[in-house]
Design a protein around this motif. Structure first.
Motif, PDB file in Angstrom:
ATOM      1  N   GLU A  95      37.564  57.626  39.356  1.00 55.10           N
ATOM      2  CA  GLU A  95      37.034  57.366  40.694  1.00 55.10           C
ATOM      3  C   GLU A  95      36.690  55.891  40.875  1.00 55.10           C
ATOM      4  OE1 GLU A  95      33.746  59.913  41.417  1.00 55.10           O
ATOM      5  OE2 GLU A  95      34.883  61.786  41.223  1.00 55.10           O
ATOM      6  N   GLN A  96      36.111  55.285  39.852  1.00 56.16           N
ATOM      7  CA  GLN A  96      35.722  53.873  39.948  1.00 56.16           C
ATOM      8  C   GLN A  96      36.948  52.963  40.070  1.00 56.16           C
ATOM      9  OE1 GLN A  96      35.562  51.476  36.849  1.00 56.16           O
ATOM     10  NE2 GLN A  96      35.136  49.870  38.359  1.00 56.16           N
ATOM     11  N   ILE A  97      38.031  53.276  39.316  1.00 55.63           N
ATOM     12  CA  ILE A  97      39.246  52.465  39.395  1.00 55.63           C
ATOM     13  C   ILE A  97      39.893  52.616  40.761  1.00 55.63           C
ATOM     14  CG2 ILE A  97      41.597  52.236  38.494  1.00 55.63           C
ATOM     15  CD1 ILE A  97      40.512  52.959  35.758  1.00 55.63           C
ATOM     16  N   ALA A  98      39.927  53.842  41.279  1.00 55.71           N
ATOM     17  CA  ALA A  98      40.518  54.064  42.595  1.00 55.71           C
ATOM     18  C   ALA A  98      39.777  53.272  43.665  1.00 55.71           C
ATOM     19  CB  ALA A  98      40.508  55.548  42.925  1.00 55.71           C
ATOM     20  N   ALA A  99      38.448  53.241  43.578  1.00 52.30           N
ATOM     21  CA  ALA A  99      37.671  52.486  44.560  1.00 52.30           C
ATOM     22  C   ALA A  99      37.890  50.986  44.403  1.00 52.30           C
ATOM     23  CB  ALA A  99      36.189  52.830  44.409  1.00 52.30           C
ATOM     24  N   ALA A 100      37.945  50.502  43.162  1.00 52.08           N
ATOM     25  CA  ALA A 100      38.108  49.063  42.924  1.00 52.08           C
ATOM     26  C   ALA A 100      39.478  48.583  43.378  1.00 52.08           C
ATOM     27  CB  ALA A 100      37.898  48.762  41.445  1.00 52.08           C
ATOM     28  N   VAL A 101      40.518  49.358  43.074  1.00 52.56           N
ATOM     29  CA  VAL A 101      41.868  48.960  43.507  1.00 52.56           C
ATOM     30  C   VAL A 101      41.987  49.044  45.019  1.00 52.56           C
ATOM     31  CG1 VAL A 101      44.310  49.582  43.388  1.00 52.56           C
ATOM     32  CG2 VAL A 101      42.929  49.592  41.316  1.00 52.56           C
ATOM     33  N   GLY A 102      41.374  50.063  45.620  1.00 53.90           N
ATOM     34  CA  GLY A 102      41.428  50.185  47.070  1.00 53.90           C
ATOM     35  C   GLY A 102      40.740  49.041  47.785  1.00 53.90           C
ATOM     36  N   ALA A 103      39.775  48.387  47.124  1.00 54.87           N
ATOM     37  CA  ALA A 103      39.072  47.268  47.744  1.00 54.87           C
ATOM     38  C   ALA A 103      39.860  45.968  47.678  1.00 54.87           C
ATOM     39  CB  ALA A 103      37.711  47.082  47.065  1.00 54.87           C
ATOM     40  N   LEU A 104      40.876  45.890  46.857  1.00 52.27           N
ATOM     41  CA  LEU A 104      41.689  44.676  46.754  1.00 52.27           C
ATOM     42  C   LEU A 104      42.674  44.626  47.913  1.00 52.27           C
ATOM     43  CD1 LEU A 104      42.492  44.692  42.918  1.00 52.27           C
ATOM     44  CD2 LEU A 104      40.799  43.287  44.117  1.00 52.27           C
ATOM     45  N   LEU A 109      47.481  52.060  44.145  1.00 54.09           N
ATOM     46  CA  LEU A 109      47.308  52.656  42.816  1.00 54.09           C
ATOM     47  C   LEU A 109      48.300  53.801  42.641  1.00 54.09           C
ATOM     48  CD1 LEU A 109      45.535  52.674  40.204  1.00 54.09           C
ATOM     49  CD2 LEU A 109      44.151  54.447  41.315  1.00 54.09           C
ATOM     50  N   ARG A 110      49.009  53.795  41.507  1.00 59.04           N
ATOM     51  CA  ARG A 110      49.888  54.900  41.122  1.00 59.04           C
ATOM     52  C   ARG A 110      49.382  55.444  39.788  1.00 59.04           C
ATOM     53  NH1 ARG A 110      51.338  53.654  45.561  1.00 59.04           N
ATOM     54  NH2 ARG A 110      53.473  53.194  46.283  1.00 59.04           N
ATOM     55  N   ALA A 634      35.003  45.667  36.398  1.00 58.33           N
ATOM     56  CA  ALA A 634      35.493  45.132  37.664  1.00 58.33           C
ATOM     57  C   ALA A 634      36.978  44.802  37.535  1.00 58.33           C
ATOM     58  CB  ALA A 634      34.701  43.885  38.054  1.00 58.33           C
ATOM     59  N   ILE A 635      37.678  44.809  38.670  1.00 59.07           N
ATOM     60  CA  ILE A 635      39.106  44.486  38.698  1.00 59.07           C
ATOM     61  C   ILE A 635      39.298  43.265  39.599  1.00 59.07           C
ATOM     62  CG2 ILE A 635      41.416  45.307  39.269  1.00 59.07           C
ATOM     63  CD1 ILE A 635      40.503  48.125  38.736  1.00 59.07           C
ATOM     64  N   ARG A 636      39.899  42.217  39.027  1.00 58.21           N
ATOM     65  CA  ARG A 636      40.114  40.974  39.761  1.00 58.21           C
ATOM     66  C   ARG A 636      41.597  40.656  39.846  1.00 58.21           C
ATOM     67  NH1 ARG A 636      35.866  36.979  36.585  1.00 58.21           N
ATOM     68  NH2 ARG A 636      33.966  38.252  36.833  1.00 58.21           N
ATOM     69  N   GLN A 637      41.916  39.755  40.808  1.00 59.29           N
ATOM     70  CA  GLN A 637      43.259  39.216  40.910  1.00 59.29           C
ATOM     71  C   GLN A 637      43.296  37.847  40.246  1.00 59.29           C
ATOM     72  OE1 GLN A 637      43.955  39.343  45.183  1.00 59.29           O
ATOM     73  NE2 GLN A 637      45.135  41.231  44.990  1.00 59.29           N
ATOM     74  N   VAL A 638      44.230  37.660  39.338  1.00 57.63           N
ATOM     75  CA  VAL A 638      44.376  36.369  38.637  1.00 57.63           C
ATOM     76  C   VAL A 638      45.830  35.929  38.759  1.00 57.63           C
ATOM     77  CG1 VAL A 638      42.516  36.866  37.012  1.00 57.63           C
ATOM     78  CG2 VAL A 638      44.845  37.524  36.437  1.00 57.63           C
ATOM     79  N   ARG A 639      46.024  34.596  38.668  1.00 57.22           N
ATOM     80  CA  ARG A 639      47.380  34.087  38.754  1.00 57.22           C
ATOM     81  C   ARG A 639      48.161  34.416  37.491  1.00 57.22           C
ATOM     82  NH1 ARG A 639      47.065  27.932  40.539  1.00 57.22           N
ATOM     83  NH2 ARG A 639      45.339  27.957  39.040  1.00 57.22           N
TER      84      ARG A 639
END
Length: 692
Positions: A95-104, A109-110, A634-639
């Motif tokens: 549930e936490q991953i689904a919410a974090a990915v949905g916020a990006l 998410l697959r 937490a899930i972040r976007q990095v180059r």
């Protein structure tokens, strides 16, 4: 929607010709400039216009639609993930991953769920990740996350990921577990002889100091009461065992579970060892030489597992012909040793046309009777002697014989028949199918016999009949032993092929092995076999049809399985086991056990959560390993190319993927106009350089 443009060329001539023209133009321009012609620059512009017209440039503008990035999530739901609170940890983290990915922004998410692999192959998480990756465009995959205890059994199938790989680890750092493993065990062993199993008890993880030293292990064979012993931890242990019976012996070993260990599913192990007899010792006593004597001898000598002692009376005591005693035999036959001292060493004693002649005293025959009651076996192949006054039926053996002779001997042709009971008995079942009758005829397709000793059956099972439905073969149990009476001495006619012969070898082989208590020939038997989680039950009986079999599962729950007729005297049923383990089956007085799957599946060989198996794979893809028990991640976007993991966070790399909606191509030159322009420039150069 966004646009991007680029210049394209659609040359009127091949590019080698154009580049050759460029070179020629440069040379001509240089020559005119060196000669000081005032129109050199007009000539250069004319050549350039000509080359541009031939190159035919155009402007292509693409209307692009940005595509979202994709994050792959593999969720381990194998058996080891159900230990302790790992399932709860997994649910919350999904549930936490689904919410974090949905916020990006622009990120999807697959996910895929991994269970236990088929045929106890363990957790095939990498195969699942490869399948998930194959369903998505590689250009959109921004990262992959594995939610597991780290016990992956197909690491060699790790796919080539275009993005970071992360492991979110379930379990706790202070977990510990104890497991029992079988290092070596034979698939078969000799009944009554010692066989050695090598096993080991190991502790892994954060083992408490109080849980060291010796542990208690229980050992049980089939459904017998368990025996407890103390064994050391962390050492190979040699365990000697003696198989109690032939056929399959199911040995269950179990270590007493500690209160604080992770699971007790790997504290038990099941070993199945097929018990075989080393040598079957048979004593054949022939009362006199006759045609059937060779039949018994050939049968028993053809079996390499049979040790045969053959005692033949070649010359009866009453024969007085003046032959010196010293010439009657080379050695004295050790009757006392065989019938008194070593009789219990024989598995079967056969009396072939034997009658009382004073050679074997009544004391010896009395001992044979006791031998049967203690578990031995006696087979009597009766000839005319059995109907005489010197019959074995008038000896101490009469107490164990299933029938008494009427003193009548029938000597006319008859065809042996299988009785109704015989069709259900394993000694004679389907015997008539080995030789089907000729077309248009009924009954077995075997030849006739010409002698039958008339007997009155008192007990036992009449499995074959002869002339006028008279008993031909009677089988009986006496005490712990078995007795068989074959009321004819003409089985040898089948071996000679008379009138087509008959299944003499198979009949006598089954008869001998039934008397020696071979498990597959038991007439009252309950057996079960497992293939995967499917269990098949076979019940063989001579009595009434059994209705159900009670099945006790490893967790103690009891159910019943209905049986249906399969063949005369044979009933079958089946059930799908809820899971691996040892199942106990009971029907009437019969009991058996069946091991479904391994007692400790591969999922429970190693139960401590660890990232060690995936460390190299995660590091090679710039990912990270995070323990769920330390808190949310937490899930972040990095180059791309940057480290994609840190304290309390993991990263994905946006791919910038897009889809082209439409393309607009606009020519930049009109070839005809540029050709006229080149001509005008050439004319201007001529005019400038002329006299005017």
């Amino acid at each position: 929607m966004s646009g991007a443009g680029e210049i394209l060329f659609d040359p009127l001539l091949p590019w080698p010709a154009i580049w050759a023209g460029v070179g020629l133009a440069v040379v001509l321009t240089g020559v005119t400039f060196r000669r000081g012609l005032r129109g050199w620059w007009l000539r250069a512009l004319a050549l350039a216009a000509l080359l541009v017209a031939i190159a035919n440039p155009a402007l292509q503008i693409e209307n692009r639609q940005p595509l979202s990035d994709i994050v792959l999530l593999v969720v381990d739901r194998s058996a080891s993930q159900a230990i302790a609170d790992r399932a709860t940890q997994t649910d919350a983290t999904v549930e936490q991953i689904a919410a974090a990915v949905g916020a990006l922004p622009d990120t999807e998410l697959r996910s895929i769920i991994v269970g236990d692999g088929a045929d106890d192959s363990g957790t095939l998480a990498m195969s699942a990740l490869a399948a998930l990756l194959a369903d998505e465009p590689r250009g959109r995959v921004a990262g992959a996350i594995l939610l597991s205890d780290g016990q992956v059994h197909d690491i060699a199938r790790l796919p080539d990921l275009p993005a970071p790989l992360h492991l979110l680890l379930t379990g706790h750092a202070d977990d510990w577990d104890r497991r029992l493993t079988i290092r070596s065990a034979p698939s078969f062993a000799i009944v009554g002889e010692e066989v050695v199993l090598t096993l080991r008890v190991d502790d892994s993880g954060a083992v408490p100091v109080t849980e060291s030293g010796l542990v208690v292990m229980s050992i049980a064979i089939d459904d017998q009461p368990a025996v407890s012993v103390q064994v050391p931890v962390g050492e190979d242990l040699q365990l000697p065992l003696t198989l109690p019976h032939g056929g399959m012996n199911v040995i269950r070993l179990e270590v007493v579970a500690a209160a604080s260990e992770l699971t007790d599913r790997n504290n038990a192990a099941v070993v199945q060892i097929n018990g075989v007899r080393d040598r079957l010792r048979v004593l054949l006593v022939s009362g006199e030489p006759h045609a059937g004597e060779r039949t018994w001898r050939n049968l028993l000598k053809s079996d390499a597992s049979v040790d045969l002692v053959h005692f033949t009376i070649l010359r009866p005591p009453e024969k007085q012909d003046g032959v010196p005693v010293t010439e009657l035999s080379l050695i004295a036959f050790p009757t006392r040793e065989l019938f008194l001292e070593k009789i219990d060493e024989f598995d079967l004693i056969i009396f072939d046309r034997y009658k009382r002649r004073g050679i074997l005293p009544m004391l010896y025959l009395d001992n044979v009777r006791d031998y049967v009651e203690r578990g031995g076996a006696v087979l009597i192949a009766a000839g005319p002697d059995f109907a005489s006054a010197d019959s074995l039926a008038r000896s101490p053996l009469a107490e164990i014989l299933p029938a008494k002779p009427t003193a009548r001997v029938v000597e006319r042709g008859y065809r042996p028949q299988i009785t109704e009971v015989g069709h259900r008995h394993p000694v004679t079942e389907s015997l008539d199918r080995l030789m089907p009758p000729p077309e248009g005829k009924e009954g077995p397709g075997w030849g006739r016999w010409f002698r039958l000793i008339d007997v009155d059956p008192e007990r036992g099972d009449v499995v074959m009949s002869g002339d006028g439905d008279r008993p031909l073969l009677i089988l009986d149990r006496v005490g712990e032993g078995r007795v068989a009476l074959l009321a004819s001495d003409q089985a040898w006619l089948w071996s000679r092929g008379y009138e087509g012969g008959g299944p003499q070898l198979e009949l006598l082989r089954r008869l001998a092995h039934w008397m020696m208590k071979e498990p597959e020939l038991e007439e009252e038997a309950l057996t079960a076999a497992a293939e995967g989680l499917d269990v098949t039950i076979i019940r063989r009986t001579l009595g009434d049809a059994p209705e159900t079999v009670d099945v006790t599962a490893p967790d103690g729950t009891v159910g019943d399985v209905a049986l249906s007729p399969q063949a005369p005297g044979r009933f079958s049923g089946g059930f799908a086991a809820a899971g691996p383990g040892l199942y106990r089956l009971e029907e009437g007085d019969l009991r058996t056990v069946v091991a479904v799957g391994p007692a400790a599946p591969r999922e429970f060989e190693q139960t401590i959560a660890t990232g060690g198996i995936l460390t190299d794979a995660v590091a090679a893809r710039r990912g990270g390993i995070h323990r769920i028990e330390t808190g949310p991640v937490a899930i972040r976007q990095v180059r791309e190319g940057r480290a994609a993991a840190g304290r309390g966070w993991i990263g994905i790399t946006p791919r910038g993927a897009y889809r082209t909606a439409d393309i607009t191509v606009t020519p930049l030159v009109a070839p005809l106009i540029f050709l006229l322009l080149a001509a005008a420039l050439m004319l201007g150069a001529w005019l400038r350089e002329g006299r005017r």
